[in-house]
Design an enzyme around this catalytic site. Sequence first.
Site, short mmCIF file in Angstrom:
data_model
loop_
_atom_site.label_atom_id
_atom_site.label_comp_id
_atom_site.label_asym_id
_atom_site.label_seq_id
_atom_site.Cartn_x
_atom_site.Cartn_y
_atom_site.Cartn_z
N GLY A 86 0.79 -1.23 0.00
CA GLY A 86 0.00 0.00 0.00
C GLY A 86 0.82 1.27 0.00
O GLY A 86 0.27 2.35 0.18
N GLU A 139 4.19 -6.74 0.87
CA GLU A 139 3.54 -7.17 -0.38
C GLU A 139 3.24 -5.99 -1.29
O GLU A 139 2.08 -5.65 -1.52
CB GLU A 139 2.23 -7.90 -0.06
CG GLU A 139 2.39 -9.21 0.65
CD GLU A 139 1.05 -9.80 1.03
OE1 GLU A 139 0.01 -9.21 0.68
OE2 GLU A 139 1.03 -10.83 1.71
N PRO A 140 4.25 -5.34 -1.82
CA PRO A 140 3.98 -4.23 -2.75
C PRO A 140 3.51 -4.73 -4.10
O PRO A 140 4.00 -5.74 -4.61
CB PRO A 140 5.36 -3.56 -2.87
CG PRO A 140 6.32 -4.69 -2.67
CD PRO A 140 5.68 -5.59 -1.65
N ARG A 193 -9.29 2.53 -14.13
CA ARG A 193 -9.02 3.15 -12.83
C ARG A 193 -9.66 4.53 -12.65
O ARG A 193 -10.23 4.81 -11.60
CB ARG A 193 -7.52 3.22 -12.55
CG ARG A 193 -6.87 1.85 -12.37
CD ARG A 193 -5.41 1.96 -11.97
NE ARG A 193 -5.29 2.46 -10.61
CZ ARG A 193 -4.80 3.64 -10.29
NH1 ARG A 193 -4.39 4.48 -11.23
NH2 ARG A 193 -4.72 4.01 -9.01
N TYR A 196 -12.22 4.40 -9.71
CA TYR A 196 -11.73 4.95 -8.45
C TYR A 196 -11.66 6.48 -8.43
O TYR A 196 -11.32 7.06 -7.41
CB TYR A 196 -10.32 4.44 -8.16
CG TYR A 196 -10.19 2.95 -8.01
CD1 TYR A 196 -10.93 2.26 -7.05
CD2 TYR A 196 -9.31 2.23 -8.80
CE1 TYR A 196 -10.80 0.89 -6.90
CE2 TYR A 196 -9.16 0.85 -8.65
CZ TYR A 196 -9.90 0.19 -7.70
OH TYR A 196 -9.77 -1.16 -7.55
N CYS A 237 -19.01 3.48 -25.57
CA CYS A 237 -20.38 3.95 -25.46
C CYS A 237 -20.80 3.94 -24.00
O CYS A 237 -21.60 3.12 -23.54
CB CYS A 237 -21.30 3.07 -26.30
SG CYS A 237 -22.97 3.73 -26.45
N GLU A 238 -20.22 4.85 -23.25
CA GLU A 238 -20.36 4.98 -21.82
C GLU A 238 -19.59 6.25 -21.47
O GLU A 238 -18.70 6.65 -22.21
CB GLU A 238 -19.72 3.78 -21.12
CG GLU A 238 -20.04 3.62 -19.65
CD GLU A 238 -21.31 2.81 -19.42
OE1 GLU A 238 -22.07 3.21 -18.54
OE2 GLU A 238 -21.53 1.82 -20.14
N TYR A 263 -2.63 -2.26 -12.37
CA TYR A 263 -4.08 -2.27 -12.50
C TYR A 263 -4.55 -1.56 -13.77
O TYR A 263 -5.60 -0.92 -13.79
CB TYR A 263 -4.73 -1.64 -11.26
CG TYR A 263 -4.26 -2.28 -9.98
CD1 TYR A 263 -4.70 -3.56 -9.65
CD2 TYR A 263 -3.36 -1.65 -9.14
CE1 TYR A 263 -4.25 -4.18 -8.50
CE2 TYR A 263 -2.90 -2.26 -7.99
CZ TYR A 263 -3.36 -3.53 -7.67
OH TYR A 263 -2.90 -4.14 -6.53
#
EC number: 4.1.1.20
Length: 410
Positions: free
Chosen positions: A223, A264-265, A303, A307, A334-335, A369
């Site tokens: 994190g 845990e990166p 993302r 987010y 189309c969004e 991600y």
Amino acid sequence: MAYYSIQGIQLTDLAKQFGTPLYVYNADKIREKISVLKSCFSNIDLKIKYACKANTNLSILRLMRAEEVEIDVVSPQELELALLAGYNGSQVTFTPSGVDFSEIEFAVSKGAIVNLDNLSVLEKFGQKYGTSKGCLIRIKPHIFGGGNEKIMTAHPESKFGISIHQKAEILDLVNKYGIKIIGLHQHTGSDIKDGKTFIDAAEAVFEFAKDFKDLEIIDLGGGFKVPYAPNDPGVNMEEVGAAMSNAFQEFCQKYGKKLTLWVEPGKFLVSESGTFLTQATVVKRDPVKTFLGINSGLNHLIRPMMYGSYHYIFNASNTDEAKQEEYRVVGNICETDTFSFDFKGKQNERLLNEVKEGDIIAMANAGAYGFTMASHYNSRFLPAEVLVDGGEARIIRMRETMEDLVRNQI
């Protein structure tokens, strides 16, 4: 201009050679981040476990293995990818959430270390393996931390981990089946930039650990915040590393033996290595604002829409800052698929060097991600991926074709 090239290769040349949309990764940046982590934790036995859900390309996994970084996976498929990349089972930690017990059995059969996050699975593990296999337990320390509520994973209402208030129930199961708990794990969330959050979570784990006598590992997750723009501060890893190292040493002294500290990166190791290259398809001057349309969308980089995350966006085809304009950067799906969000998670306009249709529009911090969360929405092909290493660019995932899109349809 560092953003406009990778290891001396211009982004525009990469776009011309491999086409767009295109994910490009800088191997040197990944090695740099690994080195930073290793240097910031002192006088302790540290093991880095790459949270591979951030980027599972086999070439990235092989790079991690070559740098002696082990791996954390969250699905049987990620486990299989780790094995294909050359890891052996003992180098893999399986940290799922809410899965069927058959996935736990599969991971054990491959020699992976399993990390259990609910009482039901813990009891089944005890019934199946008794004292024959060790495991980790993921606890929920009831700590708030992370960039926003969608990426906080240790607070009281999070689905992740067994609550620290359920210690008695855990110990009952451990004693009933003789389960060997070799480690305790927690993960607070992403985008944490201050050491206090990590220490608060660590202290909760250390206090919890007193009643577990066979521990070999304390896993404090990842994190660590990365910078998202040229002037955006990331986490001060020297400060965080020193604080966590000192706290861990003190715990080991009180516990009575030396343990191994795992971190845990995921994003920290790969985010800054990645640049997402797209092409400007239309400059739409509306009475309200100017929209910059590109040949990609939330299907390739979700993302921002998921987010409200910030990505530094720039015109890789034009380095002249003499003439700039504000653009709302949008996709072709189309969004509503806006790419330009501010640091508060609101859609905004970006000041870019003048854009002409056909210019290469680049987005930074696309190594984590990005591709792993991409989809075939609107039946569009997934992007290609390229790794730049040793001053050379090579394709590490081919661009899809129509044949790929329909391959499994009947």
